[in-house]
Design an enzyme around this catalytic site. Structure first.
Site, PDB file in Angstrom:
ATOM      1  N   GLU A  29       0.829  -1.222   0.000  1.00  0.00           N
ATOM      2  CA  GLU A  29       0.000   0.000   0.000  1.00  0.00           C
ATOM      3  C   GLU A  29       0.856   1.261   0.000  1.00  0.00           C
ATOM      4  OE1 GLU A  29      -1.311   1.904   3.311  1.00  0.00           O
ATOM      5  OE2 GLU A  29      -0.752   0.388   4.779  1.00  0.00           O
ATOM      6  N   LYS A 163      -2.793  -1.305  15.540  1.00  0.00           N
ATOM      7  CA  LYS A 163      -2.140  -0.568  16.624  1.00  0.00           C
ATOM      8  C   LYS A 163      -3.120  -0.351  17.747  1.00  0.00           C
ATOM      9  CE  LYS A 163       1.472   1.480  13.959  1.00  0.00           C
ATOM     10  NZ  LYS A 163       1.665   2.382  12.835  1.00  0.00           N
TER      11      LYS A 163
HETATM   12  N1  PSU Z   1      -2.383   1.807  10.682  1.00  0.00           N
HETATM   13  C1  PSU Z   1      -1.053   1.992  10.795  1.00  0.00           C
HETATM   14  N2  PSU Z   1      -0.384   2.690   9.836  1.00  0.00           N
HETATM   15  C2  PSU Z   1      -1.029   3.200   8.747  1.00  0.00           C
HETATM   16  C3  PSU Z   1      -2.431   2.969   8.625  1.00  0.00           C
HETATM   17  C4  PSU Z   1      -3.053   2.269   9.613  1.00  0.00           C
HETATM   18  O1  PSU Z   1      -0.469   1.523  11.747  1.00  0.00           O
HETATM   19  O2  PSU Z   1      -0.389   3.844   7.903  1.00  0.00           O
HETATM   20  C5  PSU Z   1      -3.148   3.436   7.410  1.00  0.00           C
HETATM   21  C6  PSU Z   1      -3.444   2.226   6.502  1.00  0.00           C
HETATM   22  O3  PSU Z   1      -3.325   2.639   5.161  1.00  0.00           O
HETATM   23  C7  PSU Z   1      -4.886   1.911   6.836  1.00  0.00           C
HETATM   24  C8  PSU Z   1      -5.443   3.293   7.084  1.00  0.00           C
HETATM   25  O4  PSU Z   1      -5.561   1.252   5.794  1.00  0.00           O
HETATM   26  O5  PSU Z   1      -4.412   3.982   7.787  1.00  0.00           O
HETATM   27  C9  PSU Z   1      -6.710   3.267   7.897  1.00  0.00           C
HETATM   28  O6  PSU Z   1      -7.219   4.565   8.014  1.00  0.00           O
HETATM   29  P1  PSU Z   1      -8.755   4.787   8.419  1.00  0.00           P
HETATM   30  O7  PSU Z   1      -8.850   4.399   9.865  1.00  0.00           O
HETATM   31  O8  PSU Z   1      -9.004   6.245   8.194  1.00  0.00           O
HETATM   32  O9  PSU Z   1      -9.572   3.919   7.509  1.00  0.00           O
END
Ligand code: PSU
Ligand code: MN
Length: 306
Positions: A29, A163
């Site tokens: 990604e 996390k």
């Molecule tokens: N968790 C992490 N690092 C990240 C992300 C999540 O530890 O960079 C990023 C990933 O791309 C994940 C996105 O798909 O954040 C999720 O964001 P949201 O909660 O806005 O969907």
């Protein structure tokens, strides 16, 4: 059955050919590069992850949006651009049409990347941490689009769990509700990204890339549509000190609340806070975890191609 790639998506020739030849391909990604890591480290990591996957005999397909066009298999110039351009947005699946119509550059989240990878015929995807259910979601409804998308995207996804900025228990409950298999890689404990044990168990365990691939094949044979999640923990001696982790996390959550940060800005805000508050230690853990996931994803991709 593999759905045809949508006309609005660009698939690099090298990816198209590898998929057609049945050679192993690993999706990566780009939100981790555009919104998860500080510059210029993000670019080094983006290029190094690709090099590592290539060395493992697997074709890397970093996925992102350039000038509105979702690209499966960004080239080095594209990665360089997304890692340094001024206005790069974070695109989950629902943001892709707007990005496309308005010609935006974007890093793609797990949801958007998984969907694009699957539509390009890619079977394995490695990331760092997944999105999930945010704390307080009972009031805010803030659950990442990663989860519902993974429920309908039959890919194999390697991560180090979610996390602890998220509500991990609620996230695991949602994965169960959504019919998403979760495999602990050589562990019975769901990893908490920075720490090897989040405090929650996993429903199943595998000992090797071959065993993970076998579950993905079984999913396909059964005609089920959910992603298979492979949870790959950071080694216990490389994790963030759990005491430091808990203290910094509490501070980060208070800061986000005080700053009124909400919605899709929440994850980048918290990650940035934790990175600064641990003096970069969390960043080193983050990178160890990410490269470990790229390595395991490459191994699974080779198993599935064999
Ligand atoms: N968790 C992490 N690092 C990240 C992300 C999540 O530890 O960079 C990023 C990933 O791309 C994940 C996105 O798909 O954040 C999720 O964001 P949201 O909660 O806005 O969907
Ligand atoms: Mn959200």
């Amino acid at each position: 059955m593999q759905p045809a790639p949508p006309p609005g998506v660009r698939i690099a020739d090298r990816i198209r050919e590898a998929v057609a030849d049945g050679r192993p391909v690993l999706a990566l990604e780009s939100t981790i590069l555009t919104h998860g890591l500080p510059r210029p480290r993000n670019l080094e990591v983006g290029l190094e992850a690709e090099a590592m996957v290539r060395e493992a005999g697997v074709e890397p397909a970093t996925i992102g949006v350039v000038g509105g066009v979702p690209v499966v298999g960004l080239d080095d110039g594209d990665i360089r651009h997304l890692c340094s351009a001024d206005a790069v947005v974070k695109a989950s699946t629902r943001d892709l049409p707007v990005a496309r119509a308005q010609g935006l550059d974007a890093g793609t989240t797990v949801a958007a990347t998984a969907w694009l990878a699957h539509r390009a015929g890619i079977r394995v995807f490695s990331t760092g941490g997944l999105g999930g259910v945010h704390r307080g979601a009972a009031e805010t409804f803030d659950e990442s689009a990663d989860l519902p998308m993974l429920a309908v995207t039959p890919i194999t996804l390697v991560s180090a769990g979610v996390k602890s900025i998220l509500d991990i228990g609620a996230t695991l409950e949602r994965m169960e509700t959504l019919g998403i298999p979760v495999l602990g890689y050589r562990t019975e404990r769901y990893p908490g990204f920075y720490v090897s044990d989040s405090g929650f168990p996993v429903p199943a365990r595998v000992e090797s890339a071959a065993e993970a691939a076998a579950v993905a094949r079984a999913r396909d044979a059964l005609g089920l549509d959910a992603a298979v999640l492979v949870a790959n923990p950071v080694a216990a001696d490389a994790q963030l000190d759990p005491v430091v982790h808990d203290r910094v996390l509490a501070e980060a959550l208070r800061a986000a609340d005080a700053a009124g940060v909400t919605g899709h800005d929440t994850t980048p805000f918290l990650l940035d806070f934790v990175q600064r508050a641990t003096g970069g230690r969390s960043l080193e853990v983050n990178l160890a975890v990410y490269f470990g996931n790229a390595r395991l994803g490459a191994e699974i991709a080779r198993e599935l191609a064999a």
